[in-house]
Design a protein around this motif. Structure first.
Motif, PDB file in Angstrom:
ATOM      1  N   UNK A  70       0.721  -0.980  -0.568  1.00  0.00           N
ATOM      2  CA  UNK A  70       0.142   0.062   0.444  1.00  0.00           C
ATOM      3  C   UNK A  70       0.864   1.179   0.342  1.00  0.00           C
ATOM      4  N   UNK A  71       0.918   2.461  -1.068  1.00  0.00           N
ATOM      5  CA  UNK A  71       1.195   3.164  -0.884  1.00  0.00           C
ATOM      6  C   UNK A  71       1.361   4.442   0.682  1.00  0.00           C
ATOM      7  N   UNK A  72       2.214   4.744   0.483  1.00  0.00           N
ATOM      8  CA  UNK A  72       1.978   5.727   1.943  1.00  0.00           C
ATOM      9  C   UNK A  72       0.902   7.131   1.309  1.00  0.00           C
ATOM     10  N   UNK A  73       1.452   8.019   0.895  1.00  0.00           N
ATOM     11  CA  UNK A  73      -0.084   8.613   0.614  1.00  0.00           C
ATOM     12  C   UNK A  73      -1.324   7.752   0.691  1.00  0.00           C
ATOM     13  N   UNK A  95     -14.273  -0.459   4.572  1.00  0.00           N
ATOM     14  CA  UNK A  95     -13.946  -0.339   3.137  1.00  0.00           C
ATOM     15  C   UNK A  95     -15.193  -0.229   2.393  1.00  0.00           C
ATOM     16  N   UNK A  96     -15.979  -0.314   2.108  1.00  0.00           N
ATOM     17  CA  UNK A  96     -17.064   0.451   1.365  1.00  0.00           C
ATOM     18  C   UNK A  96     -17.168   1.135   0.667  1.00  0.00           C
ATOM     19  N   UNK A 110      -6.681  -4.484   3.962  1.00  0.00           N
ATOM     20  CA  UNK A 110      -5.958  -3.646   4.861  1.00  0.00           C
ATOM     21  C   UNK A 110      -6.453  -3.210   5.369  1.00  0.00           C
ATOM     22  N   UNK A 111      -7.687  -2.350   5.403  1.00  0.00           N
ATOM     23  CA  UNK A 111      -8.399  -1.504   6.225  1.00  0.00           C
ATOM     24  C   UNK A 111      -8.006  -2.361   7.740  1.00  0.00           C
ATOM     25  N   UNK A 112      -8.724  -3.521   7.636  1.00  0.00           N
ATOM     26  CA  UNK A 112      -9.035  -4.453   8.725  1.00  0.00           C
ATOM     27  C   UNK A 112      -7.436  -4.214   9.645  1.00  0.00           C
TER      28      UNK A 112
END
Length: 440
Positions: A70-73, A95-96, A110-112
């Motif tokens: 995942x990009x830092x931005x 996420x949705x 990734x969100x979790x």
């Protein structure tokens, strides 16, 4: 000089197989079956083992950053939204919303992980699995509709807690009716059912719990019927009502209520909805989006709903109805009120006549005799004594009367009043200024 290699269990298994291959104690085909690899991959691993030894079997990606990281931005933008706008949201719902409203491309996993790292989400322990007998969904849409009510702080403190009535189809998992009401009562279920009937038609059966609205749990001695008022109304509409023996039996509506308690308050928070009227106005939109995401196609294409007939007057059927016998002076008593019938016909014609008392949601009483309304006046209204209140109605019965709201900061009452001259102390007024008193 020997050096230490870090190898996984998978790589150690490959090392053992490659060692046997190099010593001609195993064929490449047998090695492929053990490692579940093709012959081409076995040749590649064997070549690397002969050239570099055990080092050739170690993954070259170990210690390097992933190409799909995942990009830092994106990570920074997601974290800012998680801590502000979407605080309190679960990983799946977050996420949705990040994908739909913020156009951020990242997976739900990734969100979790981000939420766990920041302390915004705590991984839950797996509950002990309790096995219940599975029941297949019904085949047709409208064949069975599960109904239940959920008291909850749906507006997260922006409005008083209320009850959400939920109607869900068993065959498709489709929500067919949602409505915010003050409490679970006969009239609130009738109001929700009426909207459902007018939109979709009559289902074959309702599936509910053992609430006293749907079932007579303690029949009275000498009672002439075992039907509740809601059961009587459904009987007139030719709709069967079935009561579940356990909450797990109607698990579909129980589970969807848990989902609604998580998603619906957050959706209303994003739209700044802070009252029941606005909430009920938003529910059709939420219901449509929810069904598009979670509903499933039925096993049969037949719609089991039936249209309302011309004789089925919902305004009359969905009323509280009780039968009374008229006295010799043409009076009857209902809910501690004595009603006097007004008629021009001889009084003996209506003595002992059976009259149906109909009470609607607006507390308007109609007296029917042979299907026709009788004019009446209120003769006497008695003091109401203690009454039996169901457990789910107890909070409403104990609800305190709302006190008047405080005056606004700029209200004239807060600006004070002029002090009378009698309370200003000894004030000497010149004779030339006597007109001041006269003007006052």
């Amino acid at each position: 000089m020997d050096r230490l290699l870090n190898m996984s269990v998978k790589e150690l298994s490959r090392l053992e197989v490659m060692h046997r291959l190099a010593e001609k104690r195993m064929s490449q085909k047998e090695a492929g079956k053990i490692l579940q690899l093709s012959t081409r991959q076995i040749k590649r691993l064997l070549r690397a083992y002969r050239q570099q030894g055990a080092t050739g079997l170690v993954s070259k990606q170990r210690g390097r950053k992933s190409n799909n990281r995942l990009s830092e931005d994106v990570k920074k933008q997601a974290l800012n939204l998680l801590k502000t706008k979407y605080r309190g949201f679960g990983p799946t719902l977050t996420h949705q919303k990040l994908a739909e409203r913020e156009k951020l491309k990242l997976s739900d996993e990734s969100v979790r992980k981000l939420m766990i790292e920041e302390g915004l989400w705590k991984a839950r322990k797996a509950k002990k699995v309790v096995v219940h007998q599975l029941r297949k969904r019904r085949a047709c849409f409208g064949e069975l509709v599960q109904i239940d009510g959920s008291p909850h702080d749906w507006f997260e403190g922006r409005a008083e807690p209320c009850v959400l009535l939920v109607f869900i189809d068993d065959a498709t998992g489709k929500l067919v009716q949602l409505r915010f009401v003050e409490s679970e009562s006969f009239f609130s279920y009738c109001e929700a059912a009426e909207g459902y009937f007018r939109q979709s038609g009559k289902p074959v059966a309702f599936y509910s719990d053992k609430n006293s609205i749907f079932r007579v749990n303690q029949p009275s001695v000498g009672a002439h019927t075992d039907l509740t008022q809601f059961g009587r109304a459904l009987l007139e509409l030719d709709i069967q009502i079935i009561c579940a023996n356990t909450p797990q039996a109607k698990g579909r509506v129980e589970r969807v209520i848990q989902t609604l308690q998580d998603r619906l308050p957050k959706e209303m928070r994003l739209r700044q909805i802070d009252n029941w009227a606005a909430g009920n106005a938003y529910l059709p939109e939420f219901l449509q989006e929810f069904n598009q995401r979670f509903a499933e196609p039925p096993r049969s294409s037949v719609d089991a709903h039936r249209p309302l007939t011309a004789k089925e007057d919902l305004a009359h059927v969905l009323t509280w109805q009780e039968t009374r016998s008229l006295s010799k002076n043409l009076t009857l008593q209902f809910d501690k009120v004595v009603y006097q019938i007004q008629t021009e016909r001889p009084t003996y014609a209506l003595r002992k006549a059976q009259v149906t008392v109909c009470l609607n949601a607006q507390q308007k009483v109609t007296l029917l005799y042979n299907g026709k309304a009788l004019p009446y006046t209120i003769y006497q209204q008695q003091a109401k004594q203690a009454k039996v209140v169901p457990a789910k109605q107890l909070d409403l019965a104990l609800k305190e009367k709302q006190l008047p709201t405080r005056p606004a900061p700029d209200h004239p009452w807060r600006k004070g009043f002029a002090t009378p001259l009698s309370k200003r102390g000894n004030v000497t007024i010149p004779k030339s200024d006597i007109s001041i008193l006269e003007n006052r």
